[in-house]
Design an enzyme around this catalytic site. Structure first.
Site, mmCIF file in Angstrom:
data_model
loop_
_atom_site.group_PDB
_atom_site.id
_atom_site.type_symbol
_atom_site.label_atom_id
_atom_site.label_comp_id
_atom_site.label_asym_id
_atom_site.label_seq_id
_atom_site.Cartn_x
_atom_site.Cartn_y
_atom_site.Cartn_z
ATOM 1 N N SER A 123 0.988 -1.757 -0.275
ATOM 2 C CA SER A 123 -0.189 -0.059 0.113
ATOM 3 C C SER A 123 0.730 1.120 0.039
ATOM 4 O O SER A 123 2.235 1.933 0.600
ATOM 5 C CB SER A 123 -1.046 -0.206 0.958
ATOM 6 N N TYR A 147 -1.206 0.016 10.571
ATOM 7 C CA TYR A 147 -2.256 -0.610 9.189
ATOM 8 C C TYR A 147 -1.101 -0.816 8.565
ATOM 9 O O TYR A 147 0.120 -1.857 7.365
ATOM 10 C CB TYR A 147 -3.253 -0.268 8.717
ATOM 11 N N LYS A 151 2.643 -3.516 6.608
ATOM 12 C CA LYS A 151 2.832 -3.572 5.058
ATOM 13 C C LYS A 151 4.180 -3.241 5.425
ATOM 14 O O LYS A 151 4.808 -4.357 4.593
ATOM 15 C CB LYS A 151 2.021 -2.358 4.400
HETATM 16 C C1 WQD Z 1 -9.690 9.947 0.132
HETATM 17 C C2 WQD Z 1 -9.500 11.388 0.765
HETATM 18 C C3 WQD Z 1 -10.299 11.889 3.094
HETATM 19 C C4 WQD Z 1 -14.167 9.783 3.561
HETATM 20 C C5 WQD Z 1 -6.675 4.604 2.462
HETATM 21 C C6 WQD Z 1 -6.021 4.312 3.367
HETATM 22 C C7 WQD Z 1 -4.854 3.438 1.860
HETATM 23 C C8 WQD Z 1 -5.675 2.820 1.372
HETATM 24 C C9 WQD Z 1 -6.585 3.616 0.820
HETATM 25 C C10 WQD Z 1 -6.005 0.319 2.281
HETATM 26 C C11 WQD Z 1 -9.103 11.901 1.725
HETATM 27 C C12 WQD Z 1 -11.482 12.026 1.885
HETATM 28 C C13 WQD Z 1 -13.105 10.137 2.838
HETATM 29 C C14 WQD Z 1 -14.706 10.915 3.643
HETATM 30 C C15 WQD Z 1 -13.528 12.475 3.353
HETATM 31 N N1 WQD Z 1 -6.440 1.563 1.864
HETATM 32 N N2 WQD Z 1 -12.321 11.880 2.482
HETATM 33 N N3 WQD Z 1 -14.883 11.674 3.228
HETATM 34 O O1 WQD Z 1 -7.214 7.721 3.447
HETATM 35 O O2 WQD Z 1 -6.644 8.087 1.006
HETATM 36 O O3 WQD Z 1 -6.498 6.113 1.706
HETATM 37 O O4 WQD Z 1 -7.508 3.997 1.583
HETATM 38 O O5 WQD Z 1 -4.777 0.464 0.874
HETATM 39 O O6 WQD Z 1 -3.908 2.314 2.720
HETATM 40 O O7 WQD Z 1 -4.899 4.992 3.420
HETATM 41 O O8 WQD Z 1 -8.753 6.715 1.116
HETATM 42 O O9 WQD Z 1 -11.041 7.268 1.091
HETATM 43 O O10 WQD Z 1 -10.634 7.392 2.647
HETATM 44 O O11 WQD Z 1 -10.076 9.220 1.963
HETATM 45 O O12 WQD Z 1 -13.138 14.009 2.752
HETATM 46 O O13 WQD Z 1 -16.007 10.498 4.694
HETATM 47 O O14 WQD Z 1 -11.178 11.210 0.136
HETATM 48 O O15 WQD Z 1 -10.028 13.376 3.745
HETATM 49 O O16 WQD Z 1 -8.843 13.510 0.856
HETATM 50 P P1 WQD Z 1 -7.460 7.147 2.231
HETATM 51 P P2 WQD Z 1 -9.856 7.541 1.520
#
Ligand code: WQD
Length: 335
Positions: A123, A147, A151
């Site tokens: 990841s 997490y 990895k």
């Molecule tokens: C994306 C963007 C949030 C939810 C995570 C893990 C990563 C991988 C993918 C496993 C960010 C914003 C999110 C919401 C929002 N998982 N957001 N409102 O955090 O980039 O990555 O998931 O491998 O390891 O870290 O993904 O989809 O949570 O967030 O505004 O309800 O959307 O702040 O900018 P992230 P995400």
């Protein structure tokens, strides 16, 4: 035959379809702790035959030994594990126990069976927070949550195993943000409870299952102030694994690749794309930043292009269209 641990999960199920399309037979190992059993039938409908499935935990070495003795496994793709960043902060021991013990058990069993080709689902969370974008595979490594540390520790273990036995061929694939669904609309992401990630949450707001989206932060140093990420279609991700498997057939050692598109998309960009794809409004409120989030994170995928001959082909519009088709189909499935 390819052993797919976690093969009934979001990425794993799409991997099964991509493997079948590439002419590979596969064996799914899944404990169904975070996946629905009916996925297996839906994979079967897409690949034209009932998949081979073993229900069990990747940490069960006796089960692994039996599966590897009974089936002509030539390589493994390891997806099984816990993957919610926030949950890992609340339950670190469970994450270290499940993710690291699972990888250790799998590598030990593969070694005993003489199988030394492995693709590991890593990841982008192994990268240290930095404003220097895009990220290539030489960027500094330092996780910021348990997490991500699991990895990174598994990657380190794999390097040490390969150093101890040059017969190993291992690919560590660092995913950015997998989204979307198979174009049939019959496979997709099935988050349990309230989705942690943006794309499934947006899909549920568009479907009317949730009233509004909370946008975590509108004050980042980005074009529209919201978080920017490298969203990659899950089928592009799966095809990247096929390319990595092919590369391992002729290359020993550990090979690490970013799987991303090389393009950054903001939260509001994704919202607008999803509204266009679904024809539905996605109302939202800008709220304070989520703890632990970075403003920008996107890949430099040049190494996968140059070494594997792989490039992500599907854009945001297709990711949203495919995710919406799945969201509508999912509503028709028995819960
Ligand atoms: C994306 C963007 C949030 C939810 C995570 C893990 C990563 C991988 C993918 C496993 C960010 C914003 C999110 C919401 C929002 N998982 N957001 N409102 O955090 O980039 O990555 O998931 O491998 O390891 O870290 O993904 O989809 O949570 O967030 O505004 O309800 O959307 O702040 O900018 P992230 P995400």
């Amino acid at each position: 035959m390819i052993l797919i641990t976690g093969g009934a999960g979001f990425i794993g199920s799409h991997m099964c379809v991509a493997l079948a399309e590439a002419g590979h037979r596969f064996l799914i190992l899944d404990n169904f702790s975070n996946s629905a059993r009916d996925v297996v039938g839906r994979i079967g409908a897409l690949v034209g035959r009932a998949p081979l499935v073993a229900e069990g935990d990747v940490r069960d070495e006796a089960l692994l030994d039996r599966l590897l003795a009974e089936h002509p496994v030539e390589a493994a793709i390891h997806f099984a594990g816990l993957k919610a960043v926030g949950e890992s902060v609340r339950e670190p021991l469970r994450y270290y126990r499940e993710n690291i013990d699972g990888a250790l058990a799998l590598v030990a069993a593969l070694g005993r069976a003489g199988v030394r080709r492995l693709v590991f689902s890593s990841s982008a969370t192994v990268y240290a927070p930095t404003p220097a974008m895009p990220l290539d595979e030489t960027a500094p490594l330092r996780a910021t949550n348990p997490y991500g540390w699991t990895k990174l520790m598994i990657e380190q273990m794999l390097h040490d195993v390969a150093r101890s036995d040059p017969a190993w061929s291992i690919a560590c694939l660092r995913y950015f943000n997998p989204v979307g669904a198979h174009e049939s609309g019959t496979l997709g992401e099935e988050p349990q409870g309230v989705p942690n990630n943006l794309a499934p949450y947006v899909a549920q707001v568009a479907a009317g299952q949730r009233p509004r989206l909370q946008v975590f932060g509108g004050d980042y140093p980005t074009p529209d102030g919201t978080g920017v990420r490298d969203y990659i279609h899950v089928m592009d991700l799966a095809e990247g694994h096929i390319a990595a498997l092919r590369h391992l057939a002729g290359h020993a050692g550990v090979h690490t690749f970013n799987l991303g598109t090389g393009r950054g998309t903001s939260v509001l960009d994704l919202v607008r794309s999803f509204e266009a794809a679904s024809g539905r409004p996605v109302p939202y409120d800008i709220v304070p930043r989520r703890e632990g989030d970075v403003g920008e994170c996107w890949a430099d995928p040049a190494r996968a292009r140059d070494v594997l001959g792989w490039t992500a082909r599907r854009g945001i519009a297709q990711m949203c269209a495919d995710a919406w088709r799945w969201q509508q189909h999912r509503a028709t499935l028995p819960s």
